[in-house]
Structure formats: structure tokens, C-alpha cells
Design a protein around this motif. Sequence first.
Motif, mmCIF file in Angstrom:
data_model
loop_
_atom_site.group_PDB
_atom_site.id
_atom_site.type_symbol
_atom_site.label_atom_id
_atom_site.label_comp_id
_atom_site.label_asym_id
_atom_site.label_seq_id
_atom_site.Cartn_x
_atom_site.Cartn_y
_atom_site.Cartn_z
ATOM 1 N N CYS A 104 8.630 11.719 -3.435
ATOM 2 C CA CYS A 104 7.703 10.753 -2.865
ATOM 3 C C CYS A 104 6.298 11.000 -3.391
ATOM 4 C CB CYS A 104 7.708 10.809 -1.337
ATOM 5 S SG CYS A 104 6.982 12.328 -0.654
ATOM 6 N N PHE A 105 5.470 9.959 -3.343
ATOM 7 C CA PHE A 105 4.050 10.115 -3.675
ATOM 8 C C PHE A 105 3.327 10.741 -2.493
ATOM 9 C CE2 PHE A 105 5.019 6.693 -6.749
ATOM 10 C CZ PHE A 105 4.430 7.230 -7.880
ATOM 11 N N VAL A 106 2.494 11.731 -2.775
ATOM 12 C CA VAL A 106 1.649 12.328 -1.746
ATOM 13 C C VAL A 106 0.185 11.972 -1.974
ATOM 14 C CG1 VAL A 106 3.246 14.198 -1.266
ATOM 15 C CG2 VAL A 106 1.484 14.517 -3.004
ATOM 16 N N ALA A 107 -0.130 11.476 -3.169
ATOM 17 C CA ALA A 107 -1.460 11.015 -3.555
ATOM 18 C C ALA A 107 -1.296 10.327 -4.908
ATOM 19 C CB ALA A 107 -2.446 12.186 -3.661
ATOM 20 N N PRO A 108 -2.278 9.549 -5.337
ATOM 21 C CA PRO A 108 -2.169 8.968 -6.681
ATOM 22 C C PRO A 108 -1.996 10.060 -7.739
ATOM 23 C CG PRO A 108 -3.921 7.905 -5.447
ATOM 24 C CD PRO A 108 -3.474 9.074 -4.622
ATOM 25 N N PRO B 4 0.829 -1.216 0.000
ATOM 26 C CA PRO B 4 0.000 0.000 0.000
ATOM 27 C C PRO B 4 0.859 1.260 0.000
ATOM 28 C CG PRO B 4 -0.529 -1.470 1.847
ATOM 29 C CD PRO B 4 0.775 -1.904 1.286
ATOM 30 N N ALA B 5 0.283 2.358 -0.428
ATOM 31 C CA ALA B 5 0.960 3.652 -0.341
ATOM 32 C C ALA B 5 1.103 4.068 1.113
ATOM 33 C CB ALA B 5 0.169 4.701 -1.105
ATOM 34 N N HIS C 14 9.328 4.224 -3.285
ATOM 35 C CA HIS C 14 8.041 4.797 -2.885
ATOM 36 C C HIS C 14 6.998 4.235 -3.852
ATOM 37 C CE1 HIS C 14 7.778 7.673 0.389
ATOM 38 N NE2 HIS C 14 8.944 8.183 0.063
ATOM 39 N N VAL C 15 5.805 3.925 -3.356
ATOM 40 C CA VAL C 15 4.738 3.428 -4.221
ATOM 41 C C VAL C 15 3.489 4.286 -4.042
ATOM 42 C CG1 VAL C 15 5.598 1.048 -4.136
ATOM 43 C CG2 VAL C 15 3.840 1.781 -2.508
ATOM 44 N N ASP C 16 2.630 4.241 -5.070
ATOM 45 C CA ASP C 16 1.366 4.985 -4.988
ATOM 46 C C ASP C 16 0.200 4.100 -4.575
ATOM 47 O OD1 ASP C 16 0.968 3.486 -7.286
ATOM 48 O OD2 ASP C 16 0.420 5.186 -8.559
ATOM 49 N N GLY C 17 0.451 2.794 -4.373
ATOM 50 C CA GLY C 17 -0.617 1.875 -3.987
ATOM 51 C C GLY C 17 -1.528 1.492 -5.125
ATOM 52 N N GLU C 18 -1.246 2.005 -6.323
ATOM 53 C CA GLU C 18 -2.068 1.718 -7.494
ATOM 54 C C GLU C 18 -1.223 1.179 -8.654
ATOM 55 O OE1 GLU C 18 -4.572 5.017 -8.509
ATOM 56 O OE2 GLU C 18 -5.575 5.017 -6.549
ATOM 57 N N GLY C 19 -0.075 0.582 -8.296
ATOM 58 C CA GLY C 19 0.723 -0.090 -9.308
ATOM 59 C C GLY C 19 2.004 0.588 -9.709
ATOM 60 N N THR C 20 2.261 1.801 -9.185
ATOM 61 C CA THR C 20 3.448 2.551 -9.601
ATOM 62 C C THR C 20 4.482 2.599 -8.482
ATOM 63 O OG1 THR C 20 1.893 4.001 -10.754
ATOM 64 C CG2 THR C 20 4.206 4.669 -10.744
ATOM 65 N N LEU C 21 5.735 2.403 -8.852
ATOM 66 C CA LEU C 21 6.860 2.519 -7.923
ATOM 67 C C LEU C 21 7.848 3.515 -8.499
ATOM 68 C CD1 LEU C 21 8.760 -0.214 -5.993
ATOM 69 C CD2 LEU C 21 10.067 1.257 -7.545
ATOM 70 N N ILE C 22 8.425 4.319 -7.625
ATOM 71 C CA ILE C 22 9.437 5.280 -8.035
ATOM 72 C C ILE C 22 10.727 4.987 -7.292
ATOM 73 C CG2 ILE C 22 8.766 7.036 -6.332
ATOM 74 C CD1 ILE C 22 9.275 9.123 -8.545
#
Length: 362
Positions: A220-224, A15-16, A158-166
Motif C-alpha cells: 500500500c501507499f503510505v505517502a507519495p 484521493p489517497a 491502492h492510489v497515491d492521490g497523485e496519479g498512481t495506482l497499484i
Amino acid sequence: MNTLLTPASLGYSMPAEFAPHEACWMLWPQRPDTWRYGAKPAQRAFVDVAIAIAESETVLVGVNDEQYENARNQLPAHIRVVELSSNDAWMRDVGPTFVTHPDGHLALIDWEFNAWGGLKEGLYFPWDKDRRIRCKISEMLGIQRFEAPLVLEGGAIHVDGEGTLITTEECLLNPNRNPDMSRETIERWLQEYLGISKVIWLPRGCYLDETDGHVDNLCCFVAPGQVALTWCDDEQDPQGIISREALSVLENATDAKGRKLTVHKLPIPGPLYIAEDEASGLDRLNSSHPRLPGDRMAGSYVNFYIGNSVVVMPLLDPRHDGEAENILSTLFPTKRVIGVPAREILLGGGNIHCITQQQPRV
């Protein structure tokens, strides 16, 4: 590559950080070659971080036996103190990466760990206690542990919880981590262990980041579909060059859902340098990373922690703290932004995100 029993094949994914948490895990600082003056100033900073996060969720602090009473007496009663030996206090990197299943199960990933570079380039030796932390936490929680065939630290992703990793090429493609693995192989393992489907590769992490460019200090992701990026206006500053490289990649990228990314710039503090008195209080060991007067530190406001109801950010520079806090308040309108004096943590080589690890709610 056998993917039969990987987390993704069983339905697990990461999860994000902005998803709901059950708890936050930390470790207690005590290492005298990382933390000056017997780690007493750092311990005060860690206490402040733990108190701030505990407004939002349960906080557990792992402590070596010889520091147990000291930690228990310094930390408020509502913060849980557990005996959990470590070589240093970077829970983001030595702790587990938690994954969840739609049926409500929690599990964790046990990555390989080599102290950010192994015997030649790592930051300290030994790291045997750090390697056991993930196994111990899986036993404490009674959850499944997946051993991954990949050297990786939690701060590298870092992940967005919707399939993306950075992540960054500087870190994950560094020959001191997985020298025999191609980019494609590393991506495949990330997919199989974290349930992601797309990796966005940034070239480098923050300037002089001793972790070989962990992404959690840069972006980092802060939201999708939305990221925060460490930003330096000075085009002549090495960090300014790095930030512009990253911005170019991010502005031309799409996430796993096909969305263009919105980039929010967070100013860098400083530049910040180690003062003479800050370096003089450290033990000097041949097996650890030197910290010398005049060394520039990789300070970043992106190194914050997203809790259930709070965002805990480092206070590093009075000239920029307020601006960074205002930006984060805009990005997280439903959470209270708490600034914690964090120079002592930065002197050790990281910051608030580096010393925390969220346990997602299932």
C-alpha cells in the motif's frame, strides 16, 4: 469507449487513503458460515476497530435489521449505526470507492461485484444485498453515483492521490472478474473512473489470499513515492517468493510523477493456521468458502487503516506485533498507531483494511 461522462472527464479523482477523511464506513458481521460462533467473537473485534478509528473521524456501521439492536447496544453512542443490509461485512470491497472534485463535490464509483469470482469461484452466494450498498450510500449522502463497467473490489487497488495506482495481475487480470477485457482496457477504465494516469502491476497478492490476491493485503501507499510491502525473509516460503517478486517490480518502477519508489518492509505474522476449535464453530454451507483446521491464513500487517490522526493495525502474532507497530510509528510520525487484536477478522478471510472504507473530506 465513450468517456464523455466518466468521473475523470468531469474532473473527479480518487484521493489517497492518507488524505483527510470525513468518515469511515463499516458493516456488521453476522454471517455464520464466515464468522464462528454466531459472529460474537468477530463482533467484539469489529467494535474494537470502530472505537479505535472513531478517535480520528466519524464512524458509520451498516447493520441488517435483525442485528440492529445488538449492534447499537455493543457500539458506543458516538459511533453511528445505520440500517444497511449486506450479505457479509467486507465494506472495502462491497462499499463505494469515493472520488472528489476540486470544486468540493464528492461522488462515488459503483463497481460491478461478483463476490470475488462469480458463481463458480466466488466466496458465497447470493450477493444481492452487497450489490445495493453503493446505491444506498449514494442516496444517503445525496451524491452522484457513477456505474462502472468493470468487476472490481476496493481491496484490489491502492492510489497515491497523485496519479498512481497499484494493483495485482492475479486479481484484476483474473478471468473470473473481467474475462473479455485486456490489460490495456482495464487500465483505461481505471484512468477514466479514478483519475489516475499510471498503473503499477504486481504479479501476485499474498499467498493463499482468497480474494485472488488483493493488493491491500500485500502492498500500500503510505505517502507519495513510498509504499509498505508485506515481507517474508524465508526464501523457501511461498510468501517469500511472492514478496521478492513484488520488490523487484517496485524497485524498478516509477510513479506518475516519475519518482522512484521507496519500499518499507513489514514482516509477516506467523505463518498462521486455523485451529480445530476455530473451524468447528462455523456453519458449513455448499455455497460458501470452506474454512478447515490446518488451513494457512493470509495474515498481513499491511492490512491496516490510515485515519486522520490514527493508524489502526491488526495484532496477529506476539512475536512480530511490536516490530510491525514500531515500523508503522516511524512511517506515520504524526499519527498514533493503535493495535487491535484481529485474529477473529483474519479467520473470516480478511483484516482491518478489508472491513473499512474511508469517505474523503471535501
